[in-house]
Design a protein around this motif. Structure first.
Motif, PDB file in Angstrom:
ATOM      1  N   PRO A  23      13.104 116.077 -10.212  1.00 37.67           N
ATOM      2  CA  PRO A  23      13.719 116.465 -11.873  1.00 37.67           C
ATOM      3  C   PRO A  23      14.604 117.363 -11.607  1.00 37.67           C
ATOM      4  O   PRO A  23      13.174 118.300 -11.018  1.00 37.67           O
ATOM      5  N   ALA A  24      15.461 118.280 -11.646  1.00 38.14           N
ATOM      6  CA  ALA A  24      16.112 119.274 -11.608  1.00 38.14           C
ATOM      7  C   ALA A  24      17.204 119.486 -12.579  1.00 38.14           C
ATOM      8  O   ALA A  24      18.162 119.805 -13.073  1.00 38.14           O
ATOM      9  N   ALA A  25      17.225 118.980 -13.757  1.00 39.91           N
ATOM     10  CA  ALA A  25      17.911 119.033 -15.068  1.00 39.91           C
ATOM     11  C   ALA A  25      16.807 120.896 -16.539  1.00 39.91           C
ATOM     12  O   ALA A  25      17.945 121.032 -17.193  1.00 39.91           O
TER      13      ALA A  25
ATOM     14  N   LEU B  38      16.250 124.217 -17.258  1.00 38.85           N
ATOM     15  CA  LEU B  38      16.764 125.654 -17.165  1.00 38.85           C
ATOM     16  C   LEU B  38      17.452 126.744 -16.234  1.00 38.85           C
ATOM     17  O   LEU B  38      18.234 127.007 -16.523  1.00 38.85           O
ATOM     18  N   GLY B  39      15.409 126.964 -16.181  1.00 35.51           N
ATOM     19  CA  GLY B  39      15.258 128.158 -14.673  1.00 35.51           C
ATOM     20  C   GLY B  39      15.599 129.301 -15.386  1.00 35.51           C
ATOM     21  O   GLY B  39      16.450 130.370 -14.863  1.00 35.51           O
ATOM     22  N   THR B  40      15.482 129.526 -17.223  1.00 32.87           N
ATOM     23  CA  THR B  40      15.350 130.809 -17.712  1.00 32.87           C
ATOM     24  C   THR B  40      14.935 131.804 -17.185  1.00 32.87           C
ATOM     25  O   THR B  40      14.852 132.938 -17.022  1.00 32.87           O
TER      26      THR B  40
ATOM     27  N   GLN C  90      20.477 113.754 -16.838  1.00 26.36           N
ATOM     28  CA  GLN C  90      19.574 114.197 -18.379  1.00 26.36           C
ATOM     29  C   GLN C  90      21.103 114.388 -19.046  1.00 26.36           C
ATOM     30  O   GLN C  90      21.235 115.797 -19.247  1.00 26.36           O
TER      31      GLN C  90
ATOM     32  N   LYS D 202      18.752 126.724 -10.403  1.00 25.69           N
ATOM     33  CA  LYS D 202      17.276 127.679  -9.107  1.00 25.69           C
ATOM     34  C   LYS D 202      17.067 126.637  -7.648  1.00 25.69           C
ATOM     35  O   LYS D 202      16.729 127.256  -6.747  1.00 25.69           O
TER      36      LYS D 202
ATOM     37  N   ASP E 266       9.877 123.592  -7.225  1.00 22.03           N
ATOM     38  CA  ASP E 266       9.531 124.704  -7.446  1.00 22.03           C
ATOM     39  C   ASP E 266       8.646 125.519  -6.839  1.00 22.03           C
ATOM     40  O   ASP E 266       8.357 126.196  -6.641  1.00 22.03           O
TER      41      ASP E 266
ATOM     42  N   ALA F 189      18.554 119.221 -22.041  1.00 18.46           N
ATOM     43  CA  ALA F 189      17.027 119.029 -21.291  1.00 18.46           C
ATOM     44  C   ALA F 189      15.657 118.447 -22.331  1.00 18.46           C
ATOM     45  O   ALA F 189      14.604 119.774 -23.312  1.00 18.46           O
ATOM     46  N   LEU F 190      15.152 117.725 -22.322  1.00 22.75           N
ATOM     47  CA  LEU F 190      14.441 117.384 -23.636  1.00 22.75           C
ATOM     48  C   LEU F 190      12.707 117.237 -22.587  1.00 22.75           C
ATOM     49  O   LEU F 190      12.361 116.587 -23.512  1.00 22.75           O
ATOM     50  N   GLY F 191      12.733 117.992 -21.993  1.00 16.81           N
ATOM     51  CA  GLY F 191      11.634 118.042 -21.293  1.00 16.81           C
ATOM     52  C   GLY F 191      10.931 117.091 -20.359  1.00 16.81           C
ATOM     53  O   GLY F 191      11.801 116.374 -19.595  1.00 16.81           O
ATOM     54  N   LEU F 192       9.751 117.872 -19.402  1.00 17.72           N
ATOM     55  CA  LEU F 192       9.731 116.735 -18.024  1.00 17.72           C
ATOM     56  C   LEU F 192       9.664 115.447 -17.959  1.00 17.72           C
ATOM     57  O   LEU F 192      10.282 114.891 -17.394  1.00 17.72           O
TER      58      LEU F 192
HETATM   59  P1  UTP Z   1      10.111 124.130 -16.280  1.00 14.69           P
HETATM   60  O1  UTP Z   1       8.843 124.120 -16.611  1.00 14.69           O
HETATM   61  O2  UTP Z   1       9.870 124.631 -14.424  1.00 14.69           O
HETATM   62  O3  UTP Z   1      11.453 125.018 -16.447  1.00 14.69           O
HETATM   63  O4  UTP Z   1      10.367 122.594 -15.348  1.00 14.69           O
HETATM   64  P2  UTP Z   1      12.718 125.154 -16.562  1.00 14.69           P
HETATM   65  O5  UTP Z   1      13.238 124.609 -17.690  1.00 14.69           O
HETATM   66  O6  UTP Z   1      13.209 124.308 -14.766  1.00 14.69           O
HETATM   67  O7  UTP Z   1      12.532 127.113 -15.958  1.00 14.69           O
HETATM   68  P3  UTP Z   1      12.196 127.652 -16.726  1.00 14.69           P
HETATM   69  O8  UTP Z   1      10.772 127.486 -16.940  1.00 14.69           O
HETATM   70  O9  UTP Z   1      13.422 127.722 -18.360  1.00 14.69           O
HETATM   71  O10 UTP Z   1      12.739 128.715 -15.914  1.00 14.69           O
HETATM   72  C1  UTP Z   1       9.709 121.683 -14.493  1.00 14.69           C
HETATM   73  C2  UTP Z   1      10.911 120.530 -13.969  1.00 14.69           C
HETATM   74  O11 UTP Z   1      11.398 120.137 -14.919  1.00 14.69           O
HETATM   75  C3  UTP Z   1      12.669 119.294 -14.519  1.00 14.69           C
HETATM   76  C4  UTP Z   1      12.898 120.929 -14.299  1.00 14.69           C
HETATM   77  O12 UTP Z   1      14.575 121.155 -13.540  1.00 14.69           O
HETATM   78  C5  UTP Z   1      11.938 121.603 -13.207  1.00 14.69           C
HETATM   79  O13 UTP Z   1      11.876 121.088 -12.401  1.00 14.69           O
HETATM   80  N1  UTP Z   1      12.965 119.519 -16.233  1.00 14.69           N
HETATM   81  C6  UTP Z   1      12.342 120.421 -17.440  1.00 14.69           C
HETATM   82  C7  UTP Z   1      13.996 118.255 -16.059  1.00 14.69           C
HETATM   83  O14 UTP Z   1      13.941 118.240 -15.491  1.00 14.69           O
HETATM   84  N2  UTP Z   1      14.238 118.760 -17.706  1.00 14.69           N
HETATM   85  C8  UTP Z   1      13.776 118.965 -18.589  1.00 14.69           C
HETATM   86  O15 UTP Z   1      13.452 119.028 -19.928  1.00 14.69           O
HETATM   87  C9  UTP Z   1      12.524 120.062 -18.480  1.00 14.69           C
END
Ligand code: UTP
Length: 292
Positions: free
Chosen positions: A10-12, A14-16, A104, A27, A132, A107-110
């Motif tokens: 999962p790499a979608a 936002l990496g805030t 995806q 990221k 990560d 970004a509706l969650g892991l």
């Molecule tokens: P994180 O909790 O690390 O969120 O997601 P994030 O958005 O990547 O980074 P921050 O916290 O805002 O800095 C955990 C994993 O789930 C993926 C992220 O890409 C990460 O690998 N993910 C999360 C998705 O693929 N889609 C989502 O909707 C949410």
């Protein structure tokens, strides 16, 4: 017997936590020394026996696809200039294996991101790696989990012992010790997201490596959105637990949370120190810093 072949990344997200670096670049493409974070994870999956990689991407993630694709112009230029070592490095990335991408849209969650892989995964077990979490050990963390999976034939989730208050930043297992695997294996009773330290059922945190049976897809599709309107993987796994046995495995290795700035810096320094071509000079440089 079920065999693990597919790995989902999962790499979608936002990496805030890494803004502004992640405003226009994923990221997952930030380099640890000279290799993008996601490549460490992909190599781990390959070295653990997976031969199909599925990356869940979103807006602004084009660089990930380009990275694993052939770069004709670059290869041609390196060939013409007889930079054979560099050419080998560049080619080995696109030669690594076939990578499939699923988008995806939001970004509706892991949990939602994992659900996007349903069609490509089909009815077989699969791994989920959160790039990560970079884990360094001679035996890849996922490979250690595959050994457990091959014996138990049910879902295996990575765990790390986290002492003290920091446990409340993680999903936490309620689990009881299971036989074998040098005391590293636990049968899961329940999982809770980010509990208060005094309410944590154990000091075993959920880490970003999962081997899941395909039943998880049914569970996720029936899961309602939780905190922040996101579909949580943990909620789906809790439903899976009602139907199947699940294990937590405390992997051997050192983990870096490279989605966090401090974690990223630690990984960069330690990986650079370990490099044959850089370690010596970098160590000398660090020694010369007047740190008080
Ligand atoms: P994180 O909790 O690390 O969120 O997601 P994030 O958005 O990547 O980074 P921050 O916290 O805002 O800095 C955990 C994993 O789930 C993926 C992220 O890409 C990460 O690998 N993910 C999360 C998705 O693929 N889609 C989502 O909707 C949410």
């Amino acid at each position: 017997m079920m065999k693990l072949r597919k790995a989902v990344f999962p790499a979608a997200g936002l990496g805030t936590r890494f803004l502004p670096a992640t405003k226009a670049q994923p990221k997952e493409m930030l380099p640890l020394v000279d290799k993008p974070i996601i490549q460490y994870g992909v190599e781990e999956a390959i070295n653990s026996g997976c031969d199909q990689i599925i990356i869940i991407t979103g807006r602004g993630k084009q660089a990930i696809e380009d990275h694993f694709d052939v770069s004709y112009e670059l290869e041609k230029m390196l060939e013409e200039r007889r930079k054979t070592d560099l050419l080998k490095i560049v080619r080995s990335i696109s030669d690594m294996m076939h990578v499939a991408y699923v988008r995806q849209k939001e970004a509706l969650g892991l949990g939602h991101a994992v659900l996007m892989a349903r069609e490509l995964v089909g009815n077989e077990p699969f791994a989920v790696l959160l790039a990560d979490d970079v884990i360094d050990h001679p035996v890849p963390a996922l490979k250690q989990m595959v050994d457990v999976f091959n014996q138990k034939q049910c879902s295996v989730i990575a765990a790390q012992v986290i002492e003290g208050k920091m446990i409340s930043s993680y999903g936490v297992f309620d689990a009881q010790p299971a036989d074998g695997f040098n005391g590293r294996l636990f049968e899961i009773r329940n999982m809770v997201e980010k509990p208060k330290p005094e309410e944590a059922p154990s000091n075993l945190a959920i880490i970003g490596r999962y081997i899941l049976t395909p039943t998880i897809f049914d569970c996720l599709s029936k899961t309602t959105t939780g905190a922040g309107g996101e579909l949580q993987l943990t909620d789906g796994m809790r439903m899976l637990l009602k139907q199947e046995k699940m294990y937590a495995y405390v992997y051997e290795g050192r983990r870096y949370d490279t989605g966090d700035k401090l974690g990223f810096l630690k990984a960069t320094v330690e990986f650079a120190l370990k490099r044959d071509d850089l370690g010596g000079a970098f160590r000398e440089y660090l020694k010369g810093l007047k740190l008080s």
